[in-house]
Motif scaffolding. Sequence first.
Motif, PDB file in Angstrom:
ATOM      1  N   LYS A   1       0.827  -1.202   0.000  1.00  0.00           N
ATOM      2  CA  LYS A   1       0.000   0.000   0.000  1.00  0.00           C
ATOM      3  C   LYS A   1       0.864   1.255   0.000  1.00  0.00           C
ATOM      4  O   LYS A   1       0.521   2.255  -0.654  1.00  0.00           O
ATOM      5  N   LEU A   2       1.973   1.222   0.716  1.00  0.00           N
ATOM      6  CA  LEU A   2       2.874   2.370   0.745  1.00  0.00           C
ATOM      7  C   LEU A   2       3.468   2.611  -0.639  1.00  0.00           C
ATOM      8  O   LEU A   2       3.562   3.751  -1.107  1.00  0.00           O
ATOM      9  N   LYS A   3       3.843   1.530  -1.305  1.00  0.00           N
ATOM     10  CA  LYS A   3       4.396   1.647  -2.654  1.00  0.00           C
ATOM     11  C   LYS A   3       3.348   2.224  -3.608  1.00  0.00           C
ATOM     12  O   LYS A   3       3.631   3.143  -4.387  1.00  0.00           O
ATOM     13  N   THR A   4       2.120   1.711  -3.537  1.00  0.00           N
ATOM     14  CA  THR A   4       1.043   2.173  -4.409  1.00  0.00           C
ATOM     15  C   THR A   4       0.738   3.641  -4.167  1.00  0.00           C
ATOM     16  O   THR A   4       0.571   4.432  -5.113  1.00  0.00           O
ATOM     17  N   HIS A   5       0.685   4.030  -2.891  1.00  0.00           N
ATOM     18  CA  HIS A   5       0.389   5.418  -2.560  1.00  0.00           C
ATOM     19  C   HIS A   5       1.492   6.354  -3.070  1.00  0.00           C
ATOM     20  O   HIS A   5       1.203   7.444  -3.581  1.00  0.00           O
ATOM     21  N   ALA A   6       2.750   5.922  -2.930  1.00  0.00           N
ATOM     22  CA  ALA A   6       3.869   6.725  -3.424  1.00  0.00           C
ATOM     23  C   ALA A   6       3.751   6.946  -4.924  1.00  0.00           C
ATOM     24  O   ALA A   6       4.017   8.051  -5.426  1.00  0.00           O
ATOM     25  N   GLU A   7       3.332   5.922  -5.637  1.00  0.00           N
ATOM     26  CA  GLU A   7       3.184   6.035  -7.093  1.00  0.00           C
ATOM     27  C   GLU A   7       2.002   6.925  -7.456  1.00  0.00           C
ATOM     28  O   GLU A   7       2.087   7.737  -8.395  1.00  0.00           O
ATOM     29  N   ILE A   8       0.898   6.799  -6.715  1.00  0.00           N
ATOM     30  CA  ILE A   8      -0.307   7.580  -7.011  1.00  0.00           C
ATOM     31  C   ILE A   8      -0.048   9.076  -6.858  1.00  0.00           C
ATOM     32  O   ILE A   8      -0.466   9.889  -7.686  1.00  0.00           O
ATOM     33  N   ILE A   9       0.645   9.460  -5.807  1.00  0.00           N
ATOM     34  CA  ILE A   9       0.870  10.896  -5.549  1.00  0.00           C
ATOM     35  C   ILE A   9       2.132  11.414  -6.245  1.00  0.00           C
ATOM     36  O   ILE A   9       2.443  12.603  -6.182  1.00  0.00           O
ATOM     37  N   GLY A  10       2.883  10.512  -6.893  1.00  0.00           N
ATOM     38  CA  GLY A  10       4.099  10.925  -7.577  1.00  0.00           C
ATOM     39  C   GLY A  10       5.203  11.353  -6.626  1.00  0.00           C
ATOM     40  O   GLY A  10       5.901  12.348  -6.877  1.00  0.00           O
ATOM     41  N   ALA A  11       5.383  10.628  -5.531  1.00  0.00           N
ATOM     42  CA  ALA A  11       6.409  10.964  -4.544  1.00  0.00           C
ATOM     43  C   ALA A  11       7.807  10.783  -5.132  1.00  0.00           C
ATOM     44  O   ALA A  11       8.067   9.830  -5.863  1.00  0.00           O
ATOM     45  N   ASP A  12       8.693  11.718  -4.813  1.00  0.00           N
ATOM     46  CA  ASP A  12      10.079  11.661  -5.284  1.00  0.00           C
ATOM     47  C   ASP A  12      11.028  11.183  -4.185  1.00  0.00           C
ATOM     48  O   ASP A  12      12.171  10.840  -4.455  1.00  0.00           O
ATOM     49  N   LEU A  13      10.549  11.188  -2.955  1.00  0.00           N
ATOM     50  CA  LEU A  13      11.377  10.839  -1.807  1.00  0.00           C
ATOM     51  C   LEU A  13      10.491  10.284  -0.708  1.00  0.00           C
ATOM     52  O   LEU A  13       9.437  10.862  -0.401  1.00  0.00           O
ATOM     53  N   LEU A  14      10.892   9.151  -0.125  1.00  0.00           N
ATOM     54  CA  LEU A  14      10.166   8.576   1.003  1.00  0.00           C
ATOM     55  C   LEU A  14      10.995   8.804   2.263  1.00  0.00           C
ATOM     56  O   LEU A  14      12.190   8.496   2.300  1.00  0.00           O
ATOM     57  N   VAL A  15      10.363   9.345   3.300  1.00  0.00           N
ATOM     58  CA  VAL A  15      11.050   9.611   4.560  1.00  0.00           C
ATOM     59  C   VAL A  15      10.446   8.741   5.655  1.00  0.00           C
ATOM     60  O   VAL A  15       9.220   8.658   5.802  1.00  0.00           O
ATOM     61  N   VAL A  16      11.311   8.083   6.430  1.00  0.00           N
ATOM     62  CA  VAL A  16      10.850   7.266   7.551  1.00  0.00           C
ATOM     63  C   VAL A  16      11.647   7.635   8.793  1.00  0.00           C
ATOM     64  O   VAL A  16      12.775   8.141   8.709  1.00  0.00           O
ATOM     65  N   LEU A  17      11.054   7.361   9.944  1.00  0.00           N
ATOM     66  CA  LEU A  17      11.709   7.585  11.229  1.00  0.00           C
ATOM     67  C   LEU A  17      11.971   6.239  11.869  1.00  0.00           C
ATOM     68  O   LEU A  17      11.043   5.479  12.148  1.00  0.00           O
ATOM     69  N   GLU A  18      13.259   5.940  12.080  1.00  0.00           N
ATOM     70  CA  GLU A  18      13.631   4.703  12.760  1.00  0.00           C
ATOM     71  C   GLU A  18      13.413   4.894  14.252  1.00  0.00           C
ATOM     72  O   GLU A  18      13.889   5.852  14.850  1.00  0.00           O
TER      73      GLU A  18
END
Length: 280
Positions: free
Chosen positions: A228-245
């Motif tokens: 779902k995260l991958k699909t959402h990134a593609e739908i909104i055209g994300a250029d960078l994914l940020v996560v907090l470890e």
Amino acid sequence: MIKSILYATDRTENSAAALKYAYELSLRLGAKLMVYYGHEMPMIRVSVSRPPQQIAHHVIKEQQEILTAYCSKHLGHLEGKAVECVVERVELISQGILKKAKELGVGLIIIGRKDKHTERGLFVGDIGKGLQDKVPCPLLIVPNGMEEMAITNILYASDFEEADIAAIKKIVPLAKALDAKISIAHISTEKEYAGMDQMEWFKDMLAKKVAYEKVEFKLIFSDFIEEKLKTHAEIIGADLLVVLEREEKGILKRLFHKSLVKKIEDHISIPLLSYHKANL
């Protein structure tokens, strides 16, 4: 704001795109770029004619020339550019990167994602994983196939917790410098909690502590977080994914409970910026 960037390279042709990405990002941020190569040199046998220290010195000097030539080939002549080439003899690549980053006080570390085409396989999962828990600054993992640095939409995968607010506050200067939108998304199972109420609380808390207009929120219900995260990134055209470890349980703890690098290889095709809670 980020004033210096450390990009660690294996000097392969397949990682040249990541080098260009790092350089373009440094230009956009007005930061100095240090291109780092950790040379794993085997033990030197004692020579009657030449001391081991002398041999090591000449080897590193030669590697420095190779790195400079590599950067010049892909970035053009380095004269006048805010680029410095650094070579060190190391036993472990990850240790060398950490040591140099702390020594220089850089604001960002960039590494290339695991490359299936390189025999050395420099940045395999173990190295990326080893860096995540110890880096003194954010870690950016760039796919080696990235052709250009264009960040207009930053996707932040959130747990809607206070720690996320601190991380987003760190992202805002980057977003402002790039004139990028921040898309905050939380993926949850419907059984977990009242996600809509949590999102409204988070919106209010963020508005009080972070001043940036280009922010949007999305609550997504799904049992298949990675997909779902991958699909959402593609739908909104994300250029960078940020996560907090983070150490606590949560969406990202489940999402990246194995090797983070391995997970993004399997599911995410855009650069990933990892913040560690200890550095916020």
